[in-house]
Design an enzyme around this catalytic site. Structure first.
Site, PDB file in Angstrom:
ATOM      1  N   LYS A 195       0.861  -1.183   0.000  1.00 38.19           N
ATOM      2  CA  LYS A 195       0.000   0.000   0.000  1.00 38.19           C
ATOM      3  C   LYS A 195       0.898   1.234   0.000  1.00 38.19           C
ATOM      4  O   LYS A 195       1.431   1.632   1.030  1.00 38.19           O
ATOM      5  CB  LYS A 195      -0.908   0.040   1.229  1.00 38.19           C
ATOM      6  CG  LYS A 195      -1.982   1.113   1.093  1.00 38.19           C
ATOM      7  CD  LYS A 195      -2.426   1.716   2.399  1.00 38.19           C
ATOM      8  CE  LYS A 195      -1.623   2.873   2.859  1.00 38.19           C
ATOM      9  NZ  LYS A 195      -1.533   4.038   1.951  1.00 38.19           N
ATOM     10  N   GLY A 251       7.686   5.050   7.580  1.00 33.35           N
ATOM     11  CA  GLY A 251       6.858   6.244   7.695  1.00 33.35           C
ATOM     12  C   GLY A 251       7.057   6.882   9.049  1.00 33.35           C
ATOM     13  O   GLY A 251       8.089   6.675   9.707  1.00 33.35           O
ATOM     14  N   THR A 253       6.757   7.920  13.018  1.00 32.75           N
ATOM     15  CA  THR A 253       6.741   7.133  14.252  1.00 32.75           C
ATOM     16  C   THR A 253       5.302   6.983  14.756  1.00 32.75           C
ATOM     17  O   THR A 253       4.922   5.933  15.259  1.00 32.75           O
ATOM     18  CB  THR A 253       7.638   7.802  15.314  1.00 32.75           C
ATOM     19  OG1 THR A 253       8.955   7.900  14.759  1.00 32.75           O
ATOM     20  CG2 THR A 253       7.712   6.992  16.591  1.00 32.75           C
ATOM     21  N   GLY A 256       3.666   4.294  12.760  1.00 28.52           N
ATOM     22  CA  GLY A 256       4.365   3.056  13.107  1.00 28.52           C
ATOM     23  C   GLY A 256       3.861   2.479  14.425  1.00 28.52           C
ATOM     24  O   GLY A 256       3.670   1.272  14.571  1.00 28.52           O
ATOM     25  N   GLU A 273      10.571   1.138   9.948  1.00 29.80           N
ATOM     26  CA  GLU A 273      11.631   2.128   9.695  1.00 29.80           C
ATOM     27  C   GLU A 273      10.962   3.486   9.864  1.00 29.80           C
ATOM     28  O   GLU A 273      10.185   3.915   9.014  1.00 29.80           O
ATOM     29  CB  GLU A 273      12.180   1.901   8.283  1.00 29.80           C
ATOM     30  CG  GLU A 273      13.576   2.416   8.115  1.00 29.80           C
ATOM     31  CD  GLU A 273      13.554   3.835   7.612  1.00 29.80           C
ATOM     32  OE1 GLU A 273      13.610   4.748   8.468  1.00 29.80           O
ATOM     33  OE2 GLU A 273      13.478   4.028   6.391  1.00 29.80           O
ATOM     34  N   CYS A 307      14.267  10.555   6.270  1.00 23.22           N
ATOM     35  CA  CYS A 307      14.386  10.177   7.683  1.00 23.22           C
ATOM     36  C   CYS A 307      15.843  10.176   8.136  1.00 23.22           C
ATOM     37  O   CYS A 307      16.128  10.325   9.318  1.00 23.22           O
ATOM     38  CB  CYS A 307      13.725   8.840   7.945  1.00 23.22           C
ATOM     39  SG  CYS A 307      14.222   7.607   6.773  1.00 23.22           S
ATOM     40  N   GLU A 406      11.633  15.951  14.432  1.00 28.00           N
ATOM     41  CA  GLU A 406      12.148  15.774  13.083  1.00 28.00           C
ATOM     42  C   GLU A 406      11.501  16.829  12.184  1.00 28.00           C
ATOM     43  O   GLU A 406      10.274  16.865  12.058  1.00 28.00           O
ATOM     44  CB  GLU A 406      11.787  14.368  12.604  1.00 28.00           C
ATOM     45  CG  GLU A 406      12.351  14.028  11.256  1.00 28.00           C
ATOM     46  CD  GLU A 406      11.969  12.612  10.822  1.00 28.00           C
ATOM     47  OE1 GLU A 406      10.880  12.136  11.183  1.00 28.00           O
ATOM     48  OE2 GLU A 406      12.770  12.002  10.102  1.00 28.00           O
TER      49      GLU A 406
HETATM   50  P1  ADP Z   1       3.266  11.056   6.361  1.00 29.53           P
HETATM   51  O1  ADP Z   1       2.451  11.713   7.442  1.00 29.53           O
HETATM   52  O2  ADP Z   1       4.538  11.693   6.201  1.00 29.53           O
HETATM   53  O3  ADP Z   1       2.472  10.806   5.121  1.00 29.53           O
HETATM   54  P2  ADP Z   1       2.769   8.595   7.432  1.00 29.53           P
HETATM   55  O4  ADP Z   1       3.536   7.793   8.392  1.00 29.53           O
HETATM   56  O5  ADP Z   1       1.523   9.237   7.925  1.00 29.53           O
HETATM   57  O6  ADP Z   1       3.701   9.664   6.878  1.00 29.53           O
HETATM   58  O7  ADP Z   1       2.414   7.757   6.141  1.00 29.53           O
HETATM   59  C1  ADP Z   1       3.174   6.676   5.678  1.00 29.53           C
HETATM   60  C2  ADP Z   1       2.237   5.641   5.119  1.00 29.53           C
HETATM   61  O8  ADP Z   1       1.361   5.210   6.155  1.00 29.53           O
HETATM   62  C3  ADP Z   1       1.347   6.113   3.985  1.00 29.53           C
HETATM   63  O9  ADP Z   1       1.249   5.057   3.043  1.00 29.53           O
HETATM   64  C4  ADP Z   1       0.009   6.346   4.665  1.00 29.53           C
HETATM   65  O10 ADP Z   1      -1.092   6.201   3.810  1.00 29.53           O
HETATM   66  C5  ADP Z   1       0.032   5.223   5.670  1.00 29.53           C
HETATM   67  N1  ADP Z   1      -0.874   5.414   6.809  1.00 29.53           N
HETATM   68  C6  ADP Z   1      -1.174   6.546   7.447  1.00 29.53           C
HETATM   69  N2  ADP Z   1      -2.025   6.302   8.462  1.00 29.53           N
HETATM   70  C7  ADP Z   1      -2.252   4.969   8.474  1.00 29.53           C
HETATM   71  C8  ADP Z   1      -3.012   4.076   9.282  1.00 29.53           C
HETATM   72  N3  ADP Z   1      -3.736   4.498  10.312  1.00 29.53           N
HETATM   73  N4  ADP Z   1      -2.984   2.757   8.977  1.00 29.53           N
HETATM   74  C9  ADP Z   1      -2.243   2.312   7.948  1.00 29.53           C
HETATM   75  N5  ADP Z   1      -1.504   3.086   7.155  1.00 29.53           N
HETATM   76  C10 ADP Z   1      -1.505   4.397   7.404  1.00 29.53           C
END
Ligand code: ADP
Length: 505
Positions: A195, A251, A253, A256, A273, A307, A406
């Site tokens: 995804k 993505g 923290t 994560g 990561e 990152c 960050e």
């Molecule tokens: P950013 O805020 O910089 O976009 P994120 O960590 O929010 O970084 O996003 C990284 C990934 O995580 C993206 O693919 C985003 O769609 C996905 N994402 C964001 N929120 C969720 C969630 N609750 N469950 C699963 N994936 C998510």
């Protein structure tokens, strides 16, 4: 309602400049087929430089995610039993095609992420290196035979693939963050559902197009696209479905942490990561001009949206003024903001308005607490809403958010220090622990810093440390697991212990 929205977006416009790009796809890729969302809803992917619509892709939901996981689970039953040699060959073919199509892939990245074309080319080369590396590594994922304490028994440890891996990736390196994970897990014998970020799903789909052309068997590499609205519900399926055995995420923290929690229910493996807060430390013995050149790379690559990007610059008081002056000159002369496709541009836009607001707020907060702006510090509205100036801040204090968080933007924050102990204490005073950078010609000091910095990666006298060969990853809240190197593939295996007994009978 749904149909109406679909049509409005549909009629909205795919800007003409994108029509010639032959790797642009507007469907998701599941079980070797190009598919729509079951709801038929789509969302637009826009260029952050000018908001033009590049393509519309399916806005898939939890049911689509479940279908993709089932597909990957079915494919695993075949893929897991292929020989390492077969998997290596498949990855090699995919690598070769990605190399041949580097230029087209780079254009896709620049369109959806805004980064300068030269950087996109760099990302493709870096991303492809993982496919090449794991094509080789596939044949070296070895087990062990351990000397047994019993004369008539043998102890075997073999490495077996985990199963289906859910791969959730960010927008800052939309291609390389996928190949780094997918190359490794395919080498190990796993299958996956990817995804990609809603901001940058097109590089993932382009990679899928080339995987298909390369003959990657169907069901092994599936890509589902979702808007941010559906990210949480899709993420829940990708973390909780029983067929999924590992969640591999790059993505923030914050996200994560959510995924780690979801993975806990099914006692699943995670490879996380997450964010960093890298110190960039310059001692007086360093070659300052060289350190400045490296600082430009460590900070301004991808406009600070990395990152591993240097976040806090600790400069020894003896060389502080020289470093700050050199940084000011370099930013003024070398940072050229603009559209990623324009010749000479070195810094593109930030990815979206949310990111612009975060960076602006951090800089304003620092100024309100006494930091001083020497260059930049503003949005460049005449270029577009997402363009933020390359910025140099001095008088930064550990109490400021720009120090503790960050930044993920083009901001150099300088802090003066006096002793090794003092800088170590400040550098380690963060919950993050991904990359760190040290500039010194004192060998003993280099070793001391390497051992005492609480970071997963330490670069001595260099501003760039990523490659397919070393183990990339963080400690503390920067993550769990390693990517690249042979360890990257081993993350997607588990050790099976077989006791061979009765060998004297
Ligand atoms: P950013 O805020 O910089 O976009 P994120 O960590 O929010 O970084 O996003 C990284 C990934 O995580 C993206 O693919 C985003 O769609 C996905 N994402 C964001 N929120 C969720 C969630 N609750 N469950 C699963 N994936 C998510």
């Amino acid at each position: 309602m749904v149909l109406l929205r679909f049509r409005i977006i549909k009629n909205m416009i795919v800007a003409p400049q994108y029509r010639q790009m032959h790797l642009l796809k507007n469907s998701a890729y599941v079980n070797g087929e190009w598919v729509k969302a079951s709801s038929n809803v789509v969302f637009a992917v826009k260029n952050p430089a000018d908001d033009s619509v590049i393509a519309e892709v399916p806005d898939m939901d939890a049911a689509d995610a479940k279908n993709a996981v089932d597909t990957a689970a079915a494919a695993f039953e075949t893929w897991r039993w292929t020989t390492a040699k077969e998997r290596s060959r498949v990855l090699r073919k995919w690598f070769d095609l990605c190399e041949e199509n580097s230029e087209e892939l780079a254009k896709v990245i620049t369109a959806e992420s805004g980064k300068p074309l030269a950087e996109s080319r760099g990302e493709i080369s870096y991303g492809n290196s993982f496919l090449e590396w794991f094509a080789d590594t596939a044949r070296h994922i070895n087990g062990e035979i351990i000397p047994s304490p019993w004369p008539t028994k043998q102890i075997l440890l073999t490495r077996q693939p985990l199963g289906v891996v859910s791969v959730i990736t960010p927008w800052n390196f939309p291609y390389a963050m996928i190949t780094r994970k997918v190359g490794a897990l395919m080498a190990a014998g796993c299958t996956c559902v990817v995804k990609p970020s809603e901001d940058t799903p097109l590089a993932a789909l382009a990679a899928a197009e080339l995987a298909e052309q390369a003959g990657v068997p169907k069901g092994i590499f599936n890509v589902i696209t979702t808007s941010r609205k559906n990210a949480a519900s899709v993420g829940k399926v990708l973390c909780e479905d029983h067929a999924v055995r590992c969640i591999s995420f790059t993505g923030s923290t914050g996200v994560g942490r959510i995924l780690y929690g979801l993975a806990a229910n099914g006692i699943k493996k995670v490879a996380l990561e997450l964010g960093g807060n890298a110190p960039f430390i310059v001692f007086p013995s360093a070659d300052i001009e060289y350190a400045l050149d490296q600082a430009m790379l460590a900070k301004f690559r991808n406009n600070g949206q990395a990152c591993v990007g240097a976040n806090r610059f600790f400069i020894h008081e003896d060389v502080y003024d020289k470093f700050v002056k050199g940084m000011k000159n370099r930013i003024s002369q070398k940072c050229v903001l603009g559209h990623g496709t324009q010749e000479g541009v070195t810094c593109g836009p930030l990815i979206n308005l949310k990111q612009v607001k975060i960076v602006s707020k951090l800089v304003e907060d620092a100024i309100s607490q006494g930091a001083k702006v020497l260059v930049g510090g503003k949005v460049r509205k005449e270029l577009g809403a997402n363009f933020y100036e390359s910025t140099l801040l001095v008088n930064v204090k550990p109490s400021m958010s720009v120090f503790s968080e960050e930044v993920f933007g083009p901001v150099v924050s300088c802090v003066k220090f006096n002793t090794e102990e003092e800088v170590l204490k400040m550098a380690n005073s963060t919950r993050s622990g991904l990359a760190s950078y040290v500039f010194t010609k004192d060998l003993g000091q280099a070793f001391r810093m390497s051992s005492k910095l609480e970071f997963g990666m330490v670069a001595i006298n260099d501003g760039i440390l990523s490659a397919a060969e070393p183990a990339f990853g963080g400690i503390k809240e920067s993550g769990i697991g390693r990517e690249g190197s042979k360890h990257g593939a081993e993350e997607y295996t588990e050790l099976k212990y077989t006791l061979m007994s009765g060998l004297d009978k």
